[in-house]
Design an enzyme around this catalytic site. Structure first.
Site, PDB file in Angstrom:
ATOM      1  N   GLU A 130     -17.263  53.577  16.656  1.00  0.00           N
ATOM      2  CA  GLU A 130     -17.832  52.358  17.381  1.00  0.00           C
ATOM      3  C   GLU A 130     -19.221  51.882  18.156  1.00  0.00           C
ATOM      4  O   GLU A 130     -19.191  53.251  18.322  1.00  0.00           O
ATOM      5  CB  GLU A 130     -16.500  52.094  18.461  1.00  0.00           C
ATOM      6  CG  GLU A 130     -15.396  51.310  17.943  1.00  0.00           C
ATOM      7  CD  GLU A 130     -13.702  51.597  18.398  1.00  0.00           C
ATOM      8  OE1 GLU A 130     -12.773  51.160  18.602  1.00  0.00           O
ATOM      9  OE2 GLU A 130     -13.396  52.800  19.227  1.00  0.00           O
ATOM     10  N   CYS A 148     -10.241  62.605  25.703  1.00  0.00           N
ATOM     11  CA  CYS A 148     -10.338  61.258  25.330  1.00  0.00           C
ATOM     12  C   CYS A 148      -9.822  60.437  23.687  1.00  0.00           C
ATOM     13  O   CYS A 148      -9.474  62.434  23.238  1.00  0.00           O
ATOM     14  CB  CYS A 148     -11.719  62.060  25.006  1.00  0.00           C
ATOM     15  SG  CYS A 148     -13.097  61.548  24.614  1.00  0.00           S
ATOM     16  N   CYS A 196     -15.349  54.207  29.052  1.00  0.00           N
ATOM     17  CA  CYS A 196     -15.142  55.743  28.703  1.00  0.00           C
ATOM     18  C   CYS A 196     -13.612  56.452  28.132  1.00  0.00           C
ATOM     19  O   CYS A 196     -12.716  56.409  28.510  1.00  0.00           O
ATOM     20  CB  CYS A 196     -15.464  56.690  29.834  1.00  0.00           C
ATOM     21  SG  CYS A 196     -17.478  56.642  30.194  1.00  0.00           S
ATOM     22  N   CYS A 241     -11.973  67.419  23.514  1.00  0.00           N
ATOM     23  CA  CYS A 241     -11.232  67.274  25.234  1.00  0.00           C
ATOM     24  C   CYS A 241      -9.671  66.299  25.091  1.00  0.00           C
ATOM     25  O   CYS A 241      -9.984  65.059  24.790  1.00  0.00           O
ATOM     26  CB  CYS A 241     -12.432  65.918  26.050  1.00  0.00           C
ATOM     27  SG  CYS A 241     -13.922  66.749  25.388  1.00  0.00           S
ATOM     28  N   CYS A 274     -14.341  63.798  16.319  1.00  0.00           N
ATOM     29  CA  CYS A 274     -15.434  64.611  17.687  1.00  0.00           C
ATOM     30  C   CYS A 274     -14.761  66.076  16.697  1.00  0.00           C
ATOM     31  O   CYS A 274     -13.812  65.792  17.201  1.00  0.00           O
ATOM     32  CB  CYS A 274     -15.064  64.152  18.868  1.00  0.00           C
ATOM     33  SG  CYS A 274     -16.614  65.222  20.101  1.00  0.00           S
ATOM     34  N   CYS A 311     -24.137  51.190  24.016  1.00  0.00           N
ATOM     35  CA  CYS A 311     -23.345  52.367  23.567  1.00  0.00           C
ATOM     36  C   CYS A 311     -23.002  52.761  22.603  1.00  0.00           C
ATOM     37  O   CYS A 311     -22.527  52.232  22.132  1.00  0.00           O
ATOM     38  CB  CYS A 311     -22.201  52.649  24.606  1.00  0.00           C
ATOM     39  SG  CYS A 311     -21.347  54.264  24.741  1.00  0.00           S
TER      40      CYS A 311
HETATM   41 FE1  SF4 Z   1     -15.959  64.836  22.086  1.00  0.00          FE
HETATM   42 FE2  SF4 Z   1     -14.976  62.923  23.540  1.00  0.00          FE
HETATM   43 FE3  SF4 Z   1     -14.974  65.260  24.678  1.00  0.00          FE
HETATM   44 FE4  SF4 Z   1     -17.105  63.382  23.932  1.00  0.00          FE
HETATM   45  S1  SF4 Z   1     -15.504  63.415  25.650  1.00  0.00           S
HETATM   46  S2  SF4 Z   1     -17.221  65.562  23.748  1.00  0.00           S
HETATM   47  S3  SF4 Z   1     -16.784  62.718  22.060  1.00  0.00           S
HETATM   48  S4  SF4 Z   1     -14.070  64.853  22.809  1.00  0.00           S
END
Ligand code: SF4
Length: 357
Positions: free
Chosen positions: A110, A137, A348, A134, A130, A123
């Site tokens: 995206e 997220c 975010c 985290c 990823c 963005c």
């Molecule tokens: Fe990856 Fe999400 Fe952490 Fe960013 S916030 S590094 S996209 S897991």
């Protein structure tokens, strides 16, 4: 099976000249190709009308621009637009240029266009999914599907309706950009080169959770802005949300950043998502004040957007305002970032590579 075509986006004028010569065209065609790709930003070789029809046909046998039409577009009530793009990406971190089809995984990523007065910020995503995990997220939750090539990163700029109106770029979409260093740096080179988009580095911000060796290279090799995701000043608490803390502690990231000059054109900012009862009390504010003492920087407080199966809510407005005021009155510039595109899951931490509407 027909062989996947090689994408022209992301190539330098020298590389484009080599491609032109190999296709039996004059060397100066390389320069023309760069203009069509990066200045006029066409989406197909057929639109490159100062190259002969036979030349375009020859190029099209092996090459394509590399722009795909979006699979979907969602528009927020605040004007933010989220685009979903198909990508074929590689799990390797090398500069993706000539991968074999068998090495590639098909996925979706995206990009979010955020209008703000006369600004149009894109963005962009740097990876499909990823690796960093985290906990707050949505991108992190889907795991890692591959690195985007420089072409796939640049295609996001060209495929959006606002292509010629874009003023700024933030590498804050899906993925950790420093985990796909070579391709992200190639995309930045194209965006900032005179032969490319010709943008000032001041128009570009890369956001990272602090992947140390690559962060040092970014600071050495680029002049673009930097944003670091902090979210907690205490190592043990941060690690419970962000596994990266174990490999690259925040204190070492800040130590590295302090070695660079941010008093001029280049800026560093710190992102701090506020979770009620986790990182929003006086103890955290005071630790941030100590951490950033004497550093020319800005702290952006971000409202947390609730995701399923996660224990925390966002901090209340009053708590965020108190937190902001405490930092500001102790010499650390701090603002509350307004949330954009929440209704289309574009804010975010919400990007998941899926249609939201
Ligand atoms: Fe990856 Fe999400 Fe952490 Fe960013 S916030 S590094 S996209 S897991």
């Amino acid at each position: 099976m027909t062989a996947e075509k090689i994408k022209l986006l992301g190539k330098t004028p020298d590389e484009l000249m080599a491609i032109a010569i190999e296709a039996g065209l004059p060397g100066f065609t390389g320069k023309q190709l760069a203009q069509w790709l990066y200045v006029k930003r066409v989406r197909s070789i057929d639109e490159m009308t100062n190259i002969s029809k036979a030349g375009r046909e020859k190029l099209s046998e092996r090459y394509e621009v590399g722009v795909s039409a979006p699979l979907g577009v969602a528009v927020s009530t605040d004007g933010t637009k989220k685009y979903l793009f198909p990508v074929s990406c590689s799990r390797s971190s090398a500069l993706c240029a000539y991968e074999r089809e068998s090495d590639l995984e098909t996925s979706a990523i995206e990009a979010v266009m955020i209008p703000d007065d006369d600004r149009r910020t894109l963005c962009v995503s740097s990876q499909a999914g990823c690796k960093m995990g985290c906990r707050f997220c949505m991108t992190g939750r889907q795991g890692f599907h591959g690195n985007l090539s420089a072409a796939d990163i640049l295609a996001q700029f060209i495929a959006v309706d606002e292509c010629h109106e874009l003023t700024n770029a933030v590498f804050m979409g899906m993925g950790e950009p420093l985990d796909n260093f070579e391709n992200v740096m190639r995309a930045i080179e194209v965006l900032t080169a005179d032969w490319g988009f010709g943008w000032s580095p001041k128009r570009i911000t890369l956001s990272s959770i602090g992947v140390l060796p690559k962060l040092q290279r970014y600071l050495e090799e680029s002049r673009c802005h930097l944003a670091i995701s902090v979210h907690n000043p205490f190592g043990d608490e941060r690690e419970s949300m962000m596994p990266v803390q174990n490999a690259f502690p925040l204190q070492e990231v800040i130590r590295l950043i302090r070695q660079y000059d941010f008093s001029g054109q280049r800026r560093v900012s710190f992102e701090y998502t506020m979770f009620a009862g986790f990182n929003d009390d006086k103890r955290h504010a005071d630790a941030l004040i100590r951490l950033f003492s004497g550093l020319e920087c800005r702290v952006n407080l971000i409202r947390f957007h609730k995701i399923p199966d996660f224990p925390y809510d966002t901090s209340s407005d009053i708590v965020m305002e108190r937190f902001r005021d405490r930092l500001n009155s102790n010499g650390v510039t701090c603002t509350i970032r307004s949330s954009r595109g929440e209704d289309i899951l574009a804010a975010c931490g919400m990007l998941a590579g899926q249609h939201s509407k």
